[in-house]
Design a protein around this motif. Structure first.
Motif, PDB file in Angstrom:
ATOM      1  N   GLN A   1       9.114 -14.381  13.821  1.00 26.78           N
ATOM      2  CA  GLN A   1       9.074 -13.775  12.516  1.00 26.78           C
ATOM      3  C   GLN A   1       8.363 -12.478  12.883  1.00 26.78           C
ATOM      4  O   GLN A   1       7.409 -12.120  13.364  1.00 26.78           O
ATOM      5  CB  GLN A   1       8.723 -14.080  11.265  1.00 26.78           C
ATOM      6  N   CYS A   2       8.625 -10.804  12.633  1.00 26.67           N
ATOM      7  CA  CYS A   2       8.310 -10.115  13.213  1.00 26.67           C
ATOM      8  C   CYS A   2       8.410  -8.621  11.746  1.00 26.67           C
ATOM      9  O   CYS A   2       8.995  -8.829  10.484  1.00 26.67           O
ATOM     10  CB  CYS A   2       9.482  -9.354  14.117  1.00 26.67           C
ATOM     11  N   ILE A   3       7.594  -7.744  11.609  1.00 23.41           N
ATOM     12  CA  ILE A   3       7.325  -6.649  10.793  1.00 23.41           C
ATOM     13  C   ILE A   3       7.724  -5.629  11.537  1.00 23.41           C
ATOM     14  O   ILE A   3       6.913  -5.098  12.929  1.00 23.41           O
ATOM     15  CB  ILE A   3       6.010  -6.845  10.202  1.00 23.41           C
ATOM     16  N   ALA A   4       8.309  -4.879  11.145  1.00 28.44           N
ATOM     17  CA  ALA A   4       8.095  -2.842  11.489  1.00 28.44           C
ATOM     18  C   ALA A   4       7.581  -2.265   9.728  1.00 28.44           C
ATOM     19  O   ALA A   4       8.054  -2.961   8.825  1.00 28.44           O
ATOM     20  CB  ALA A   4       9.493  -2.279  11.799  1.00 28.44           C
ATOM     21  N   MET A   5       7.222  -1.157  10.124  1.00 27.63           N
ATOM     22  CA  MET A   5       6.715   0.081   8.892  1.00 27.63           C
ATOM     23  C   MET A   5       7.313   0.741   8.499  1.00 27.63           C
ATOM     24  O   MET A   5       7.176   1.504   9.886  1.00 27.63           O
ATOM     25  CB  MET A   5       5.017  -0.379   8.770  1.00 27.63           C
ATOM     26  N   ALA A   6       7.554   1.035   7.693  1.00 22.96           N
ATOM     27  CA  ALA A   6       8.125   2.492   7.969  1.00 22.96           C
ATOM     28  C   ALA A   6       7.019   3.849   8.111  1.00 22.96           C
ATOM     29  O   ALA A   6       6.375   3.632   7.324  1.00 22.96           O
ATOM     30  CB  ALA A   6       8.870   2.830   6.319  1.00 22.96           C
ATOM     31  N   ASP A   7       7.606   4.966   9.010  1.00 29.99           N
ATOM     32  CA  ASP A   7       6.649   5.929   9.025  1.00 29.99           C
ATOM     33  C   ASP A   7       7.195   7.312   7.986  1.00 29.99           C
ATOM     34  O   ASP A   7       6.469   7.835   8.094  1.00 29.99           O
ATOM     35  CB  ASP A   7       7.315   6.705  10.559  1.00 29.99           C
ATOM     36  N   ASN A   8       8.378   7.173   7.067  1.00 31.79           N
ATOM     37  CA  ASN A   8       8.213   8.026   6.324  1.00 31.79           C
ATOM     38  C   ASN A   8       9.436   7.619   4.964  1.00 31.79           C
ATOM     39  O   ASN A   8       9.649   6.034   5.008  1.00 31.79           O
ATOM     40  CB  ASN A   8       9.117   9.015   7.117  1.00 31.79           C
ATOM     41  N   ASP A   9       8.958   8.021   3.833  1.00 33.06           N
ATOM     42  CA  ASP A   9       9.477   7.614   2.702  1.00 33.06           C
ATOM     43  C   ASP A   9      11.346   7.658   2.234  1.00 33.06           C
ATOM     44  O   ASP A   9      12.111   7.141   2.165  1.00 33.06           O
ATOM     45  CB  ASP A   9       9.518   8.406   1.718  1.00 33.06           C
TER      46      ASP A   9
ATOM     47  N   SER B   1      12.625   6.316  10.285  1.00 32.88           N
ATOM     48  CA  SER B   1      12.162   5.363  11.797  1.00 32.88           C
ATOM     49  C   SER B   1      10.367   4.666  10.691  1.00 32.88           C
ATOM     50  O   SER B   1      10.081   4.447  10.114  1.00 32.88           O
ATOM     51  CB  SER B   1      11.277   6.702  11.470  1.00 32.88           C
ATOM     52  N   PHE B   2      10.873   3.599  11.828  1.00 31.61           N
ATOM     53  CA  PHE B   2       9.710   2.617  11.600  1.00 31.61           C
ATOM     54  C   PHE B   2       9.364   2.198  13.109  1.00 31.61           C
ATOM     55  O   PHE B   2       9.800   2.482  14.232  1.00 31.61           O
ATOM     56  CB  PHE B   2      10.608   1.245  11.031  1.00 31.61           C
ATOM     57  N   THR B   3       8.446   1.843  12.774  1.00 25.29           N
ATOM     58  CA  THR B   3       7.534   1.646  14.258  1.00 25.29           C
ATOM     59  C   THR B   3       7.028   0.033  13.780  1.00 25.29           C
ATOM     60  O   THR B   3       6.601  -0.407  12.819  1.00 25.29           O
ATOM     61  CB  THR B   3       5.766   1.979  14.041  1.00 25.29           C
TER      62      THR B   3
ATOM     63  N   ASP C   1       0.575  -1.340  -0.034  1.00 25.89           N
ATOM     64  CA  ASP C   1      -0.436  -0.312  -0.183  1.00 25.89           C
ATOM     65  C   ASP C   1       1.416   1.495  -0.241  1.00 25.89           C
ATOM     66  O   ASP C   1       0.616   2.126   1.015  1.00 25.89           O
ATOM     67  CB  ASP C   1      -0.856  -0.078   1.126  1.00 25.89           C
ATOM     68  N   GLY C   2       1.713   0.727  -1.107  1.00 30.22           N
ATOM     69  CA  GLY C   2       3.051   2.285  -0.826  1.00 30.22           C
ATOM     70  C   GLY C   2       4.045   2.703   0.033  1.00 30.22           C
ATOM     71  O   GLY C   2       3.758   4.034   0.316  1.00 30.22           O
ATOM     72  N   ARG C   3       3.989   1.459   1.120  1.00 26.13           N
ATOM     73  CA  ARG C   3       4.544   2.016   1.696  1.00 26.13           C
ATOM     74  C   ARG C   3       6.014   0.623   1.951  1.00 26.13           C
ATOM     75  O   ARG C   3       4.869  -0.449   2.258  1.00 26.13           O
ATOM     76  CB  ARG C   3       3.839   2.276   3.212  1.00 26.13           C
ATOM     77  N   VAL C   4       7.191   1.269   2.673  1.00 24.37           N
ATOM     78  CA  VAL C   4       7.670   0.252   2.731  1.00 24.37           C
ATOM     79  C   VAL C   4       8.039  -0.529   3.984  1.00 24.37           C
ATOM     80  O   VAL C   4       7.608   0.166   4.834  1.00 24.37           O
ATOM     81  CB  VAL C   4       9.286   0.617   2.761  1.00 24.37           C
ATOM     82  N   GLY C   5       8.171  -1.602   3.943  1.00 26.94           N
ATOM     83  CA  GLY C   5       8.224  -3.169   5.330  1.00 26.94           C
ATOM     84  C   GLY C   5       9.373  -3.595   5.246  1.00 26.94           C
ATOM     85  O   GLY C   5      10.247  -3.056   4.945  1.00 26.94           O
ATOM     86  N   MET C   6       9.547  -3.894   6.899  1.00 23.76           N
ATOM     87  CA  MET C   6      10.716  -5.314   6.693  1.00 23.76           C
ATOM     88  C   MET C   6       9.606  -6.186   7.645  1.00 23.76           C
ATOM     89  O   MET C   6       9.251  -6.317   8.758  1.00 23.76           O
ATOM     90  CB  MET C   6      11.979  -4.251   7.646  1.00 23.76           C
ATOM     91  N   MET C   7      10.033  -7.491   7.012  1.00 24.40           N
ATOM     92  CA  MET C   7      10.187  -8.338   7.672  1.00 24.40           C
ATOM     93  C   MET C   7      11.154  -9.188   8.382  1.00 24.40           C
ATOM     94  O   MET C   7      12.208  -8.936   7.388  1.00 24.40           O
ATOM     95  CB  MET C   7       9.028  -9.533   6.775  1.00 24.40           C
TER      96      MET C   7
END
Length: 496
Positions: free
Chosen positions: A153-161, A165-167, A124-130
């Motif tokens: 296994q965990c996930i973090a989503m970027a807060d900006n382009d 910063s990741f949540t 959805d147009g947002r970078v994430g990390m697994m």
């Protein structure tokens, strides 16, 4: 001394018995920047942090016009431990700027004792990390699972382009391996999207059988279900150990086939073949080793032009005491473009972006090219050689040492082969071969005929040396040599 994460994980039980402290406290005092900058063994055009330990590339991605590289990093010392995700950004995959650490362990979280390897994705147009989070088990968990470390296994989503910063999602999205399998290891997710589903391979090993890759799927990246064992050790691995885990798996299309890469036994392997997308089955047809030297835990990405780029962790080949004293350990390989040959084997070349570093081009042939000198061990050389009825040898060494750092040789009794450090490799290029070498500080990356890759570490004592490439044997077999000095990517060897 080449070391993979498998070795470190095997030793964690010992570390867990020590008094509570960061792994990094065992490391030597942090060396000042001036000392690091003056170290002649540090590379000048490879990516590495200014100081301390690094290992696996994690989630390289081209995003909003820039290349982002994340990698395993210990902020407290030059030995393995206290794993974070470091972050660097580039406009060309060659010149890098270091940014603040992207991911750090969360006290009380599933990654409380380390943020291990993983992959970026876009949703959805947002970078994430697994990624894999690790924590020490409770006494009950240690008895139940027989492990000194809990991997999930965990996930973090970027807060900006800018990806600065990741949540994190609070809880692990895949908390444990399938209960019906007795596994060794459970880590290194690498998700891809297919239709309405997300899929991810996960590194593992099956007790009594050896390395394996597990396949999971999810519709929302939060709720995952185990599908089946996607790949596992076959006859081309003749032996296994209790710690055999097929680490850092990645699965992707290339040309008219699919590619599976994974790392084990200190090397990075590939398989190519056909993918049955309906039944989610991979049928390998060809297999090999991505790099026969100090190269491990690779990851790939697509560049701005859609090329598949391969990155790898170039390990140290000296003792931990030596790199601890040096204050740094490891580097990233140069970016390599992966392509598929008609027979299903892989081909490699250093990305064209590296050409911008060349300066002072020179060329010669035959007897005029018997000695090539690369000042400060910072250069590139390209040899076109004839494999005929005369033997030859190309020797890499320093200008003030008798030590031989690397050899490329040819024996006419085996005309279909080129030897790297006297290890034979078949090359299907007719009677002419191309040998390309990138020399940088204490590493040489060699690619022969686009088919054979070898990352070789070399070390010497004392002041800066020049690298000499000495041609020995039949001069007529040396059709052409070109060489360049390479421009450093920073003024102080700190690659910042």
């Amino acid at each position: 001394m080449n070391q993979s994460r498998r070795n470190f994980l095997a030793s964690i039980a010992v570390a867990a018995a020590l008094p509570p402290a960061s792994f990094a406290e065992a490391s030597a005092a942090l060396r000042p920047a001036a000392a690091l900058a003056q170290d002649p063994l540090r590379p000048q055009y490879h990516l590495l942090p200014a100081r301390n330990w690094m290992n696996d590339p994690n989630g390289p991605i081209f995003w909003k016009g820039k290349y982002h590289m994340f990698f395993q990093y210990n902020p407290g010392g030059a030995i393995w431990g206290d794993m974070h995700w470091a972050h660097a950004v580039s406009e060309d995959m060659i010149h890098w700027k270091h940014l603040p650490v992207a991911l750090a362990p969360t006290p009380g979280g599933p990654d409380a004792d380390g943020v291990f390897s993983g992959t970026t994705f876009v949703k959805d147009g947002r970078v994430g990390m697994m990624f894999t989070g690790v924590r020490k088990p409770t006494p009950e968990e240690e008895v139940l699972r027989g492990s000194s470390l809990i991997e999930s296994q965990c996930i973090a989503m970027a807060d900006n382009d800018e990806l600065t910063s990741f949540t994190k999602v609070k809880d692990a999205v895949i908390a444990a391996p399938p209960p019906q399998l007795q596994t060794n290891g459970f880590r290194d997710p690498s998700p891809w999207k297919q239709g309405d589903w997300w899929y991810t391979p996960i590194a593992s090993g099956i007790a009594g059988a050896g390395g394996a890759i597990l396949l999971y799927r999810s519709r929302d990246l939060r709720q995952w279900e185990f599908v089946h064992i996607f790949a596992q050790r076959q006859q081309w691995f003749e032996a296994y150990t209790p710690w055999d885990v097929w680490e850092c798996p990645e699965f992707f299309p290339l040309g008219d086939r699919h590619v599976l890469i994974f790392s084990t036994y200190g090397k990075a392997f590939w398989q190519t073949g056909r993918f049955d997308a309906e039944r989610l089955l991979f049928h390998p047809e060809q297999q090999g080793i991505l790099d026969h030297g100090s190269f491990y835990a690779p990851k790939t990405q697509l560049d701005a032009h859609g090329n598949r780029i391969l990155w790898g962790w170039i390990q140290e080949a000296r003792s931990s005491a030596e790199y601890d004293a040096a204050g740094w350990s490891g580097m990233m390989s140069l970016p390599r473009v992966l392509t598929m040959a008609n027979d299903g084997t892989l081909r490699y070349r250093v990305a064209d972006e590296a050409l911008a570093l060349r300066k002072l081009e020179r060329s010669a042939a035959g007897a005029d090219a018997t000695t090539v000198k690369l000042e400060n061990c910072c250069g590139e050389a390209l040899y076109r050689v004839h494999r005929g009825d005369k033997a030859f040898r190309l020797v890499l060494r320093g200008d003030r040492t008798n030590d031989i750092w690397m050899t490329v040789s040819y024996d006419p009794a085996h005309s279909e082969q080129i030897q790297l450090d006297y290890r034979p490799f078949e090359t299907a290029s007719g009677g002419t071969s191309e040998v390309r070498l990138h020399v940088d500080g204490s590493v040489v990356e060699i690619i022969v005929d686009g088919q054979i890759a070898w990352s070789r570490r070399f070390y010497y004592k004392g002041a800066q040396q020049a690298a000499l490439l000495k041609w020995e044997g039949d001069a007529a077999s040396l059709l052409e040599a070109k060489w360049w000095q390479m421009k450093p990517i920073s003024a102080d060897r700190l690659t910042t």
